[in-house]
Motif scaffolding. Structure first.
Motif, mmCIF file in Angstrom:
data_model
loop_
_atom_site.group_PDB
_atom_site.id
_atom_site.type_symbol
_atom_site.label_atom_id
_atom_site.label_comp_id
_atom_site.label_asym_id
_atom_site.label_seq_id
_atom_site.Cartn_x
_atom_site.Cartn_y
_atom_site.Cartn_z
ATOM 1 N N MET A 26 0.844 -1.191 0.000
ATOM 2 C CA MET A 26 0.000 0.000 0.000
ATOM 3 C C MET A 26 0.878 1.240 0.000
ATOM 4 O O MET A 26 2.049 1.194 0.387
ATOM 5 C CB MET A 26 -0.955 0.026 1.196
ATOM 6 N N HIS A 45 -9.136 0.637 -4.540
ATOM 7 C CA HIS A 45 -9.312 0.821 -5.979
ATOM 8 C C HIS A 45 -10.346 -0.170 -6.519
ATOM 9 O O HIS A 45 -10.968 -0.936 -5.768
ATOM 10 C CB HIS A 45 -7.962 0.695 -6.711
ATOM 11 N N ARG A 52 -3.176 0.510 -7.157
ATOM 12 C CA ARG A 52 -3.198 1.574 -6.144
ATOM 13 C C ARG A 52 -2.728 2.905 -6.721
ATOM 14 O O ARG A 52 -3.173 3.968 -6.270
ATOM 15 C CB ARG A 52 -2.373 1.179 -4.926
ATOM 16 N N VAL A 71 -3.804 3.562 0.718
ATOM 17 C CA VAL A 71 -4.285 3.049 -0.565
ATOM 18 C C VAL A 71 -3.593 1.719 -0.866
ATOM 19 O O VAL A 71 -2.458 1.693 -1.350
ATOM 20 C CB VAL A 71 -4.021 4.052 -1.704
ATOM 21 N N ASP A 73 -2.975 -2.059 -2.700
ATOM 22 C CA ASP A 73 -3.258 -2.942 -3.821
ATOM 23 C C ASP A 73 -4.163 -4.068 -3.342
ATOM 24 O O ASP A 73 -4.112 -4.481 -2.173
ATOM 25 C CB ASP A 73 -1.966 -3.581 -4.342
#
Length: 248
Positions: A26, A45, A52, A71, A73
């Motif tokens: 992240m 996402h 991300r 954020v 992945d």
């Protein structure tokens, strides 16, 4: 890992932080020089695997407004639809956001496109997180008649069965979205209102990519940052909604 000051002097970025047993990574965006814990957002996402970076323009804008934004992945094409990745990132946010300058226990769950339903699922089925609910949910350009990747059940089906998100739900959907029509967010808003739940809906004049300050690049087959006026305005609107939801 040392902060990367990135594109804006008012933010710091930590990239590639491993958040769980899966080894997924992240990025963390936070206001520079904050004097105390920043209101926190976990932002997922959409269906594209490990994208991300697509959310960087929105996450950076939100961090400029004083938020800590995580954020991660996640891989929608995993055998479990990405559920393990999503829940690992949620557990990390709750446990580790304090050390990153935020507040994990009071964070907002947010998502774009397929990530939107995943975020709402956390509030509707808190048992997947040991009874924990986010401070609020922000859903951007999502569908809610499909199974949420966090729960395996459609949010609208859960609502029809009497489940209550228990926290405010904030919806944003581009009025010109040709990928996921805005009626999906309108239908959800109507359902929540009919049940007496707290909900807001905003429809900026943009499309599916523009609502997160991007545009779709066919050559790259992914969304990339854009300076188009409609997208910048929509992204700033979403960042404002995230700030409101987080109590900033």
């Amino acid at each position: 890992m040392a902060p990367d000051m990135g594109m804006a002097a008012t933010t710091e970025t930590v990239r590639g932080l491993v958040y769980g047993p899966s080894g997924k990574q992240m990025d963390v965006y936070r206001p520079a020089g904050a004097s105390g814990p920043a209101p926190t957002v976990l932002l997922w996402h959409g269906i594209g695997p490990d994208e991300r970076d697509v959310l960087e323009p929105l996450a950076r804008t939100a961090a400029e407004g004083g938020l800590l934004v995580l954020v991660p992945d996640w891989r929608s094409y995993a055998a479990d639809g990405g559920r393990a990745h999503l829940l690992e990132s949620l557990a990390f946010a709750r446990k580790e956001a304090g050390g990153l300058g935020g507040d994990g226990e009071a964070c907002v769950a947010a998502g774009w496109s397929m990530g939107a339903g995943a975020a709402l699922g956390v509030a509707l089925r808190p048992e997947i997180a040991d009874g924990w609910r986010p401070r609020a949910v922000v859903c951007v350009a999502g569908r809610y008649d499909l199974p949420a990747r966090t729960t395996g059940t459609a949010p609208l089906a859960d609502l029809a069965a009497g489940r209550d998100p228990g926290v405010p739900v904030h919806l944003v959907h581009g009025s010109r979205d040709a990928i996921v029509d805005a009626h999906y967010s309108r239908d959800l808003a109507e359902t929540l209102r009919a049940a007496g739940r707290a909900v807001t809906l905003q429809e900026p004049e943009t499309d599916h990519a523009g609502v997160i300050m991007t545009e779709y690049d066919p050559a790259a087959d992914r969304c990339v940052p854009t300076t188009e006026t409609h997208a910048v305005a929509a992204g700033r609107m979403v960042a404002g909604v995230l700030a409101e939801a987080a109590g900033a």
